[in-house]
Write an enzyme that holds these catalytic residues in place. Structure first.
Site, mmCIF file in Angstrom:
data_model
loop_
_atom_site.group_PDB
_atom_site.id
_atom_site.type_symbol
_atom_site.label_atom_id
_atom_site.label_comp_id
_atom_site.label_asym_id
_atom_site.label_seq_id
_atom_site.Cartn_x
_atom_site.Cartn_y
_atom_site.Cartn_z
ATOM 1 N N ASP A 1 -2.304 1.737 -4.221
ATOM 2 C CA ASP A 1 -1.643 0.969 -2.588
ATOM 3 C C ASP A 1 -2.243 1.314 -1.617
ATOM 4 O O ASP A 1 -2.316 2.174 -0.782
ATOM 5 C CB ASP A 1 -0.330 1.388 -2.467
ATOM 6 C CG ASP A 1 -0.412 0.824 -1.123
ATOM 7 O OD1 ASP A 1 0.109 -0.591 -0.753
ATOM 8 O OD2 ASP A 1 1.410 0.366 -0.867
ATOM 9 N N ASP B 1 -5.420 -5.427 1.667
ATOM 10 C CA ASP B 1 -4.239 -3.852 1.011
ATOM 11 C C ASP B 1 -3.329 -4.376 -0.425
ATOM 12 O O ASP B 1 -2.945 -5.414 -1.043
ATOM 13 C CB ASP B 1 -2.930 -4.563 1.946
ATOM 14 C CG ASP B 1 -1.567 -3.631 1.464
ATOM 15 O OD1 ASP B 1 -2.055 -3.460 0.558
ATOM 16 O OD2 ASP B 1 -0.241 -3.895 2.158
#
Ligand SMILES: *[C@@H]1O[C@H](CO)[C@@H](O)[C@H](O)[C@H]1NC(C)=O
Length: 375
Positions: free
Chosen positions: A80, A262
């Site tokens: 992430d 992201d």
């Protein structure tokens, strides 16, 4: 059904403002063998890059494997770029971790206790646990003493975790975002010179047979074509850049000038008013107050362009439509992120599938090149 489970999972994570998307490990056979045989702590790695195979679950969850402990305990995690902590389900976790692999410190000879509490708030609720230290590896690259969190209550993640394929998250944003301000996995890899270049790059596949790859320490030329266009970061917190504009059919759809890249968010998000106007222009209809939009799967819907550092990054209907039976989800969702973090756009997996992205930690910049899905 798939849509409601996966999509909502993605959204819950998005709201967490931390990212949530997985990858899968590609064994770098020689080196993995070294690691398994225990030579990792006494010998420098043979190669300065490591590759993790990234699995694609319905283009909504990308996850890959890490290992923690001696002998290795393996976990599927979301790599992430929107958060900075490593966490996995703990052996002490309650029923909220049912169905997931858990870390047993009692079974690891390299475990070191710490015990500092770890609490993170996701959009859907809190996740809590405590810090521990152990050897942590990804793509055959090991950090001998990585501080990570053992999660004992994951109920705050709701369906995102229960139905999810991942056991935890490995955050790849900057240390300042770490909950307890502990050194991140990638920072540790860099500082110990396990990777010679402090960069990592993501290729996200487009189907379950188009495997993704996360490369630590370099880029993999088979996964992109042409050159990288680099963009300096605004701040080394998230991978945060200046957004020059969002256009479709020659019309501008945002005045917001910030975006984060992201990997942990499945789709693209933007301020709700901007997304509403954009959705109307491409023919998408909101699903009753959810910020999600549905549309026909016709490939004739107009392109959406992102202007970044003077370059135009185009997403065609084929790039942004997410099929769900005979209807499609628009790969953009409304999400108003409050100040001071927001307002901002999130360039999630819908964007990163099209544009292979290199995250350059040393020079504090990201680079985009067209992903090569015929690799
Ligand atoms: C746990 O880690 C923190 C750093 O986050 C450190 O300050 C603290 O001393 C450690 N505690 C123990 C008991 O090792």
């Amino acid at each position: 059904m798939i849509r409601s489970i996966l999509y909502i999972a993605g959204i819950a994570l998005v709201a967490a403002h931390s990212l949530r998307i997985p990858l899968k490990k590609r064994p770098n056979a020689e080196f993995v063998r070294d690691v398994i045989s225990g030579s990792r702590s006494t010998r420098a790695p043979l190669s300065s890059t490591g590759n993790v195979v990234i699995n694609d679950y319905m283009n909504s969850q990308y996850y890959g494997e890490i290992s923690i402990g001696t002998p290795e305990q393996t976990f599927e995690v979301i790599f992430d770029t929107g958060s900075s902590d490593v966490w996995v389900a703990s052996s002490q976790c309650d029923k909220s971790c049912a169905g997931h692999s858990r870390y047993f410190s009692s079974k690891s000879s390299t475990y070191q206790a710490n015990g500092t509490s770890f609490d993170i708030m996701y959009g859907s609720g809190p996740v809590s646990g405590f810090q521990s230290v152990d050897v942590t590896s990804a793509g055959g690259l090991a950090v001998p003493e990585q501080m990570f969190a053992e999660v004992v209550d994951a109920s705050g993640l709701g369906g995102a975790f229960l139905a999810g394929k991942f056991d935890g998250i490995l955050g790849l944003a900057f240390p300042i975002l770490s909950v307890n301000k502990v050194p991140t996995f990638f920072q540790n890899l860099c500082e110990s010179k396990v990777v010679s270049e402090c960069v990592f790059a993501f290729y996200l596949g487009n189907s379950e047979t188009d495997f993704g790859e996360l490369t630590f320490g370099g880029v993999d030329s088979k996964y992109y074509t042409g050159e990288f266009n680099y963009v300096n970061l605004l701040h080394p917190t998230y991978w945060e850049i200046t957004l020059g504009g969002v256009t479709s059919n020659g019309k501008s759809y945002t005045t917001c000038t910030t975006a984060i890249v992201d990997s942990g968010t499945s789709i693209i998000t933007g301020p709700s008013a901007d997304i509403a106007a954009l959705a109307a222009s491409v023919g998408a209809k909101e699903l009753a107050g959810t910020g999600e939009y549905l549309m026909s799967c016709s490939l004739s819907h107009p392109d959406v362009n992102f202007i970044i550092n003077g370059e135009t990054y185009t997403l065609t209907a084929e790039d942004y439509l997410i099929p769900d039976g005979n209807i499609c989800l628009f790969g953009f969702m409304a999400l108003d992120i409050p100040e001071p973090t927001g307002p901002l756009w999130i360039l999630g997996d819908v964007f990163m599938r099209k544009y292979y992205t290199v995250f350059d930690y040393t020079n504090q910049r990201v680079g985009f090149a067209l992903a090569n899905h015929n690799n």
